[in-house]
Design a protein around this motif. Sequence first.
Motif, PDB file in Angstrom:
ATOM      1  N   HIS A 161       4.255   3.818   3.623  1.00  0.00           N
ATOM      2  CA  HIS A 161       2.406   3.910   3.717  1.00  0.00           C
ATOM      3  C   HIS A 161       1.961   3.122   3.809  1.00  0.00           C
ATOM      4  CE1 HIS A 161      -0.450   3.765  -0.148  1.00  0.00           C
ATOM      5  NE2 HIS A 161      -0.246   2.626  -0.318  1.00  0.00           N
ATOM      6  N   GLN A 175      -2.075   4.569   5.525  1.00  0.00           N
ATOM      7  CA  GLN A 175      -3.070   3.855   5.210  1.00  0.00           C
ATOM      8  C   GLN A 175      -3.652   2.911   6.496  1.00  0.00           C
ATOM      9  OE1 GLN A 175      -2.511   5.749   2.847  1.00  0.00           O
ATOM     10  NE2 GLN A 175      -4.530   4.203   1.854  1.00  0.00           N
ATOM     11  N   ARG A 187       4.349  11.967  -1.692  1.00  0.00           N
ATOM     12  CA  ARG A 187       5.701  11.423  -0.709  1.00  0.00           C
ATOM     13  C   ARG A 187       6.688  11.863   0.529  1.00  0.00           C
ATOM     14  NH1 ARG A 187       3.582   6.552  -1.846  1.00  0.00           N
ATOM     15  NH2 ARG A 187       2.237   6.024  -3.760  1.00  0.00           N
ATOM     16  N   GLN A 190       5.341  12.561   3.846  1.00  0.00           N
ATOM     17  CA  GLN A 190       5.383  11.018   4.872  1.00  0.00           C
ATOM     18  C   GLN A 190       6.702  11.295   5.618  1.00  0.00           C
ATOM     19  OE1 GLN A 190       3.944   7.968   2.908  1.00  0.00           O
ATOM     20  NE2 GLN A 190       3.017   8.731   0.851  1.00  0.00           N
ATOM     21  N   PRO A 220      -3.107   7.596  -1.280  1.00  0.00           N
ATOM     22  CA  PRO A 220      -2.507   7.842  -0.156  1.00  0.00           C
ATOM     23  C   PRO A 220      -1.979   9.301  -0.155  1.00  0.00           C
ATOM     24  CG  PRO A 220      -1.915   7.312  -2.613  1.00  0.00           C
ATOM     25  CD  PRO A 220      -3.215   5.848  -2.595  1.00  0.00           C
TER      26      PRO A 220
END
Length: 635
Positions: free
Chosen positions: A217, A221, A31, A34, A27
């Motif tokens: 997440h 991915q 964050r 994201q 990852p």
Amino acid sequence: MSGTAAAVGATPQGDARAQPTVLDLQPPSNRAAQFRQVPQLVLGALRLVWQAARGNLLVTCFLQLASAVCIGLQLLIARRILEGLVAVSHGQPVSSVYLWFGLLAAITAALSALAAFLSYEQRLLSELTARHAFDGIIGVASAVELDSFDTPSFYDQLQRARHSGVYRTVDLVNGLLSLTTGILMSLGIALVLAMLQPVLLVFVALAAVFPLVAAIHNGRQAYRFEYAMTPESRERLYVMELLTDREPAKEIRAFGAGPFLRERWDALTNERVRQFRLFLRARLKVALLGTGAGMVGTVVALGALLYLLTHGSLPVASALTAGLAMQQLGARLNSLTAGVGTLIESGMFLDDYSSFVELAPGERQPAPGDHSQPGAASKFSGLRVENVSFAYPSSRAPVLEDVSLEVEPGEVVALVGENGSGKTTLVKLICQLYRPHAGRIVWNGVDVASLTDGEARDDITVLFQDYVQYHLSAHDNIVVGRPHLSDDVERATAAAERAGAARFLSTLPQGYETRLGPQFFGGHELSVGQWQRLALARAFFRAGNFLILDEPTASLDPRAEAELFDQMRQLAGGRSVLLVSHRFSTVRSADRIYVLEHGRVIESGTHDELVALGGAYSALFNLQVETYVTGASAG
């Protein structure tokens, strides 16, 4: 990422038993980035769906809003019913709750009807969005320069864009609608819950944060996995086409190559499955962590509700209504979370689609001052190729170097040379399918770089050696040569007659409307010679003033070749002709012959001049004559 993609694709190609490559699916460290991407993806998805079907999107949003209002009303009515039932237990007449039960039944029925309409609109919206996406993909693939198809990176982009168009547009619409449904309905329920006890709303919202993080997440991915596997997926598709398509089937069976290709398919597929297992395991861990943390949050929220009830902060009816609202809000937030995850997965592919659509070139406009006469290319007055050089993107070695030639009005000019000398490449440059890297091509006294895309090409009729066999009707096979005249049946029939195709076309089950080729039901197969005559009819139908014949009789026997050339002479009557051939018998009468060798013009002149010169042309001509005489003697 590109290095990883290359490694994944390379493993089965080199050695099916090679050490498998581990995909880099770690990852990103930031964050916050994201979460910042989510609004951009939502806006991008909305923009795409809005462009595809704005009316249907507005209707869908209205239905979602109506459903959210109905759910909020359901909860409020349920609270009144619970309060009424408590009052009945204290001696109030039961008739006081009849009206509320009736309203609850009506709203429940309305919700069922709204759900049916929503399902209808959602499926239609997905179909319209997919059509819009494919319109963009086809538009780009039809407009980009031909050399784009010679680069693997373009094929990777095309593969991801097509994947988006086939699969991800449906997921995109579903994710977007799940998101908007979750938001609208969650707001309606949250409003009711805030009226009952605001603190409970905070606990339920906190419980939804962890699954949301996990969904974001995992969505990213999933994109990374598919992006990394794109080259491998293209090779798998290519091997599958070799094993299942009609054209390669005869050679594969004749050579017994099926097991070899099947082994390649198995190696590629096994590697994908191995990588997919690793990806799913990592995805499962994250999903379980998010779900577990969300469950803890839910337990805390229910504990808070129980605390408020036992300490008298909430009446029984309000507590029961709040519990129902918390359950429904949790479900809607889960739907919202799933929508965000799906949208991120699909939204990343939306980026690929958007990037691919941006590859579409604008229409070339004439350079100012280069030609002032409208329709400068409407009548052929000469072609000059001046010091042209060209190399394909996939090769550093030039295919053409400093090539020059000239075709005057009414002339027949021939290009000869051995295979690989650059003849067909030069034809493609003259047809404006590629742009020269050096030098220029002058059409009617004007540099073609200053003409719009269709000006020079509109007056060219080209018959390639590898002409297309369209698995459409016979009529369509002819009129595709000049599509805007497709309704001109008389012109199509006349073209077929001139090409010698009318005889066999008239015997087909539905005549000119018979579908050709075995690919579709009811298709009628033609022989090689019949397909070639149909291609010639297409050229007759187009009727440009400049005719290019690229190895037009390469697959025919001498008798069929002689007949076809008689018809080609009709097609060439009054036109300028560029004839490409390795058969010297077909070029002897040309006004001028250019000899290509390793991408360079090494000789030019008439047949007699070149034979007298005693150079490359003379040697090749004598070799063909000797081969023909020897073969005839042996026969």
